[in-house]
Design an enzyme around this catalytic site. Structure first.
Site, PDB file in Angstrom:
ATOM      1  N   TYR A  33      36.204  26.652 -28.942  1.00  0.00           N
ATOM      2  CA  TYR A  33      36.876  25.364 -29.086  1.00  0.00           C
ATOM      3  C   TYR A  33      36.291  24.590 -30.247  1.00  0.00           C
ATOM      4  CZ  TYR A  33      33.130  22.461 -27.063  1.00  0.00           C
ATOM      5  OH  TYR A  33      31.952  21.795 -26.842  1.00  0.00           O
ATOM      6  N   LYS A 146      30.490  27.686 -30.542  1.00  0.00           N
ATOM      7  CA  LYS A 146      31.078  26.593 -29.756  1.00  0.00           C
ATOM      8  C   LYS A 146      32.053  27.218 -28.755  1.00  0.00           C
ATOM      9  CE  LYS A 146      32.666  21.827 -30.636  1.00  0.00           C
ATOM     10  NZ  LYS A 146      31.635  21.026 -29.998  1.00  0.00           N
ATOM     11  N   GLU A 178      18.427  20.114 -28.692  1.00  0.00           N
ATOM     12  CA  GLU A 178      19.476  19.133 -29.028  1.00  0.00           C
ATOM     13  C   GLU A 178      19.826  18.401 -27.747  1.00  0.00           C
ATOM     14  OE1 GLU A 178      23.232  20.989 -30.119  1.00  0.00           O
ATOM     15  OE2 GLU A 178      22.756  22.769 -28.963  1.00  0.00           O
ATOM     16  N   LEU A 202      23.815  23.944 -31.605  1.00  0.00           N
ATOM     17  CA  LEU A 202      25.103  23.922 -32.290  1.00  0.00           C
ATOM     18  C   LEU A 202      24.876  23.308 -33.672  1.00  0.00           C
ATOM     19  CD1 LEU A 202      28.164  24.495 -31.673  1.00  0.00           C
ATOM     20  CD2 LEU A 202      28.388  22.018 -31.619  1.00  0.00           C
TER      21      LEU A 202
HETATM   22  N1  PLP Z   1      25.520  19.851 -29.882  1.00  0.00           N
HETATM   23  C1  PLP Z   1      26.359  20.072 -28.866  1.00  0.00           C
HETATM   24  C2  PLP Z   1      25.876  20.863 -27.698  1.00  0.00           C
HETATM   25  C3  PLP Z   1      27.683  19.563 -28.900  1.00  0.00           C
HETATM   26  O1  PLP Z   1      28.519  19.798 -27.888  1.00  0.00           O
HETATM   27  C4  PLP Z   1      28.085  18.801 -30.022  1.00  0.00           C
HETATM   28  C5  PLP Z   1      29.430  18.247 -30.153  1.00  0.00           C
HETATM   29  O2  PLP Z   1      30.227  18.279 -29.295  1.00  0.00           O
HETATM   30  C6  PLP Z   1      27.163  18.577 -31.040  1.00  0.00           C
HETATM   31  C7  PLP Z   1      25.900  19.133 -30.963  1.00  0.00           C
HETATM   32  C8  PLP Z   1      27.536  17.769 -32.258  1.00  0.00           C
HETATM   33  O3  PLP Z   1      28.323  18.525 -33.138  1.00  0.00           O
HETATM   34  P1  PLP Z   1      29.384  17.826 -34.097  1.00  0.00           P
HETATM   35  O4  PLP Z   1      28.639  16.866 -34.951  1.00  0.00           O
HETATM   36  O5  PLP Z   1      29.959  18.947 -34.880  1.00  0.00           O
HETATM   37  O6  PLP Z   1      30.379  17.163 -33.208  1.00  0.00           O
END
Ligand code: PLP
Length: 279
Positions: A33, A146, A178, A202
């Site tokens: 996703y 993701k 994170e 991520l």
């Molecule tokens: N880490 C996780 C686990 C996430 O689910 C998300 C975003 O949904 C992020 C980091 C932040 O990523 P992004 O800046 O691409 O939204």
């Protein structure tokens, strides 16, 4: 107003999205996703999201049934049809529907579903900050994909809420990775520090934007892991993400972070981030 969905290569209402009970997303979380952001009707950092989607698909050995150009025009159409100025586009692709068995099904077509919805910028949280608590990171070892398998993230987020906080800071054996749905950065003695973009996190699109902005502003940046102790003694903590943008963390495990107010480096990066948004 109900959302317009892209499903079966048509634009339909939610009632017309007929997902099979045999969809592998439903059985196994077998899919990818993305959440795209748009401001003033314009998609933000599209190329970075597309790159990550293709990275996830390659990792899951999932053949995406569209090109980057085709997907982009579908997303733009969803944004247009939503009538919203600021919002998100949620997109998911599963490996398709087939009788329940672990091996990849032969002949199943990927199932694509996407919709755009109106989502305001989180201005209040960005102004006052949020509370976070540390929670063990029990996810698998490919957090750079993701995927729809978000159960550990869901459990961590709920634990944070149950403990009176807003977000969970994940750690593996004391090393901070994170958050449940965002990346995390700390500021110590003027240096911004965050976990390197490897398999344990991520690779956030917002994380990359913020690091770019910090470097451009000559704020020292370290992409190096740090411990829970270093987190606890940080001068500032903030999270980054597509919907949270740059949000300060003002309390950690019930203790004030720094002065207990959003710090100067966080404020500076918030302003710089805001300047990158389409208006
Ligand atoms: N880490 C996780 C686990 C996430 O689910 C998300 C975003 O949904 C992020 C980091 C932040 O990523 P992004 O800046 O691409 O939204």
């Amino acid at each position: 107003m109900s959302n317009v969905y892209w499903y079966g290569n048509r634009y339909v209402s939610q009632e017309e999205v007929l997902i099979s009970p045999e969809d592998r997303g439903y059985y196994f979380g077998d899919g990818a996703y993305e959440v795209f952001r748009f401001y003033s009707g314009r998609l933000y950092e599209t190329d970075a999201h597309l790159k990550r989607l293709w990275h996830t698909a390659a990792g899951l050995r999932l053949t995406l049934p569209f090109t980057e150009a085709e997907l982009t025009s579908r997303l733009e159409e969803l944004v247009r049809r939503s009538g919203a100025a600021d919002g998100n586009v949620y997109l998911q692709i599963t490996r398709g529907a087939a009788p329940r068995a672990h091996p990849f099904p032969k002949g199943a077509e990927p199932v694509v579903m996407a919709y755009a919805s109106s989502v305001d910028r989180p201005l209040a949280a960005m102004e006052t900050g949020i509370r976070a608590v540390a929670v063990e990171d029990i996810r698998w070892l490919r957090c750079d994909y993701k995927t729809l398998n978000l159960l550990p993230n869901v459990m961590a987020k709920q634990e944070a809420l149950d403990r009176g906080a807003d977000e969970a800071v994940l750690h593996r054996d004391g090393t901070v990775t994170e958050c449940s749905a965002s990346n995390l950065m700390i500021v110590k003695d003027g240096t911004v520090r965050t976990h390197p973009a490897n398999r344990f996190i991520l690779h956030g699109v917002t994380r990359a934007v913020v690091l770019r902005l910090a470097r451009a502003a000559e704020i020292p940046v370290l992409e190096q892991p740090f411990t829970l102790d270093e987190l606890a003694s940080a001068d500032e903590i903030f999270i980054t993400g597509t919907t949270v943008e740059v949000t300060p963390v003002v309390a950690l495990n019930g203790q004030a972070v720094g002065s207990g107010k959003p710090g100067p480096v966080t404020r500076r990066l918030q302003q710089q981030f805001a300047a990158t948004l389409p208006s």
